[in-house]
Write a protein that holds these residues in place. Structure first.
Motif, short mmCIF file in Angstrom:
data_model
loop_
_atom_site.label_atom_id
_atom_site.label_comp_id
_atom_site.label_asym_id
_atom_site.label_seq_id
_atom_site.Cartn_x
_atom_site.Cartn_y
_atom_site.Cartn_z
N SER A 185 0.82 -1.20 0.00
CA SER A 185 0.00 0.00 0.00
C SER A 185 0.86 1.25 0.00
O SER A 185 0.35 2.33 -0.20
N ASP A 186 2.16 1.11 0.23
CA ASP A 186 3.01 2.30 0.26
C ASP A 186 3.60 2.64 -1.10
O ASP A 186 4.18 3.69 -1.27
N TYR A 187 3.44 1.76 -2.05
CA TYR A 187 4.01 1.97 -3.37
C TYR A 187 2.88 1.87 -4.38
O TYR A 187 2.34 0.80 -4.60
N ARG A 188 2.51 2.99 -4.97
CA ARG A 188 1.43 2.98 -5.93
C ARG A 188 1.92 2.40 -7.24
O ARG A 188 2.92 2.84 -7.79
N PRO A 189 1.21 1.42 -7.78
CA PRO A 189 1.63 0.82 -9.04
C PRO A 189 1.32 1.72 -10.23
O PRO A 189 0.49 2.62 -10.14
N ALA A 190 1.99 1.43 -11.32
CA ALA A 190 1.69 2.09 -12.58
C ALA A 190 0.78 1.16 -13.36
O ALA A 190 0.54 0.03 -12.97
N GLY A 191 0.28 1.62 -14.48
CA GLY A 191 -0.53 0.75 -15.31
C GLY A 191 -1.97 1.20 -15.39
O GLY A 191 -2.38 2.16 -14.74
N PRO A 192 -2.73 0.48 -16.20
CA PRO A 192 -4.10 0.91 -16.50
C PRO A 192 -5.05 0.88 -15.30
O PRO A 192 -6.01 1.63 -15.26
N LEU A 193 -4.82 0.02 -14.31
CA LEU A 193 -5.73 -0.07 -13.18
C LEU A 193 -5.37 0.86 -12.03
O LEU A 193 -6.16 1.03 -11.10
N ALA A 194 -4.20 1.46 -12.06
CA ALA A 194 -3.73 2.29 -10.94
C ALA A 194 -4.67 3.45 -10.67
O ALA A 194 -4.95 3.77 -9.51
N GLN A 195 -5.17 4.11 -11.72
CA GLN A 195 -6.05 5.27 -11.50
C GLN A 195 -7.35 4.85 -10.85
O GLN A 195 -7.92 5.58 -10.06
N LEU A 238 2.26 9.74 -4.17
CA LEU A 238 3.23 9.22 -5.14
C LEU A 238 4.61 9.43 -4.56
O LEU A 238 4.89 10.47 -3.97
N HIS A 239 5.50 8.48 -4.73
CA HIS A 239 6.84 8.57 -4.15
C HIS A 239 7.89 8.27 -5.21
O HIS A 239 7.69 7.44 -6.08
N THR A 240 9.02 8.95 -5.08
CA THR A 240 10.15 8.66 -5.94
C THR A 240 11.07 7.68 -5.19
O THR A 240 10.95 7.52 -3.97
N PRO A 241 12.02 7.06 -5.89
CA PRO A 241 12.96 6.17 -5.19
C PRO A 241 13.71 6.87 -4.06
O PRO A 241 13.92 6.28 -3.00
N ALA A 242 14.09 8.13 -4.23
CA ALA A 242 14.82 8.84 -3.17
C ALA A 242 13.93 9.05 -1.95
O ALA A 242 14.38 8.93 -0.82
N GLU A 243 12.65 9.36 -2.18
CA GLU A 243 11.73 9.58 -1.06
C GLU A 243 11.49 8.30 -0.26
O GLU A 243 11.17 8.34 0.91
N LEU A 244 11.66 7.15 -0.89
CA LEU A 244 11.49 5.86 -0.22
C LEU A 244 12.82 5.29 0.26
O LEU A 244 12.89 4.13 0.65
N ASN A 245 13.86 6.11 0.24
CA ASN A 245 15.21 5.68 0.65
C ASN A 245 15.75 4.56 -0.23
O ASN A 245 16.52 3.72 0.21
N ALA A 297 18.85 19.18 -2.46
CA ALA A 297 19.41 18.95 -1.13
C ALA A 297 18.61 17.89 -0.38
O ALA A 297 19.17 17.10 0.39
N ARG A 298 17.31 17.85 -0.58
CA ARG A 298 16.44 16.91 0.12
C ARG A 298 15.26 16.61 -0.78
O ARG A 298 14.70 17.51 -1.38
N PRO A 299 14.83 15.34 -0.87
CA PRO A 299 13.64 15.05 -1.65
C PRO A 299 12.39 15.70 -1.03
O PRO A 299 12.42 16.17 0.10
N GLY A 300 11.30 15.70 -1.77
CA GLY A 300 10.07 16.31 -1.30
C GLY A 300 9.53 15.67 -0.04
O GLY A 300 9.03 16.34 0.84
N LYS A 301 9.61 14.37 0.06
CA LYS A 301 9.18 13.63 1.24
C LYS A 301 10.33 12.69 1.61
O LYS A 301 11.13 12.33 0.76
N VAL A 302 10.38 12.29 2.85
CA VAL A 302 11.38 11.33 3.29
C VAL A 302 10.66 10.26 4.10
O VAL A 302 9.82 10.59 4.94
N MET A 303 10.96 9.00 3.85
CA MET A 303 10.34 7.92 4.60
C MET A 303 11.23 7.50 5.75
O MET A 303 12.40 7.19 5.57
N HIS A 304 10.68 7.54 6.94
CA HIS A 304 11.31 7.04 8.15
C HIS A 304 10.34 6.06 8.79
O HIS A 304 9.28 5.79 8.24
#
Length: 171
Positions: free
Chosen positions: A1-11, A23-30, A56-63
């Motif tokens: 549930s923390d990683y939104r998939p891509a593809g036709p059903l995601a929306q 939505l998260h980027t790889p940097a935001e998810l460490n 300097a820092r991603p938009g969000k950071v996961m801890h």
């Protein structure tokens, strides 16, 4: 549930979520350690990852977040219902991380950790002033004796990931 998939059903699957906040980027998810930008090979998404790495820092950071179970129990007791901590994982996006009454991020995938003997979850911190070690409050929803949802705040603390360092055996 923390990683939104891509593809036709995601929306359709995630239509209830609030735009790009979840939505998260790889940097935001460490996950930045898994991407080698020094490598000469080109790959899809490279320019976007390089642009983010230059920040300097991603938009969000996961801890991690450790949630005080006595705070959850107190919320139940204040509403006249017996305390309940489900052993199942809470997979929802409704728990805001609060500091001084203001949302500074959200928590997901919360569950009881038998090893740590407390509730834990993934904290997606949107405010750079909230660092590891910060005491925060987490919005928590329970149901009262009549089945009505009641929201309150429970104490929590931002912690580094992983929650437990596992020593691997090498044969």
């Amino acid at each position: 549930s923390d990683y939104r998939p891509a593809g036709p059903l995601a929306q359709v699957q995630f239509a209830y979520l609030d735009g790009d906040r979840y939505l998260h980027t790889p940097a935001e998810l460490n996950f930045g350690r898994l991407v080698d930008l020094e490598r000469e090979t080109d790959f899809v998404g490279r320019s976007a990852l390089e642009a983010e790495a230059a920040q300097a820092r991603p938009g969000k950071v996961m801890h991690g977040v450790e949630i005080d179970p006595s705070g959850i129990a107190a919320l139940y007791e204040s509403n006249g219902t017996p305390p309940f901590l489900s052993p199942r994982m809470h997979r929802h996006f409704g728990s805001e991380i609060m500091v001084d009454g203001t949302s500074r991020g959200f928590a997901t995938s919360m569950c009881w950790s038998p090893t740590l003997e407390t509730m834990i979850g993934l904290a997606h911190i949107e405010d750079p002033s909230v660092e590891v070690g910060a005491n925060v409050n987490l919005t928590w929803t329970i149901h009262d004796g009549k089945g009505r949802p009641v929201e309150g705040e429970v104490p929590a603390r931002v912690v580094p990931l992983p929650f437990v360092e596992m020593k691997r055996r090498r044969n």
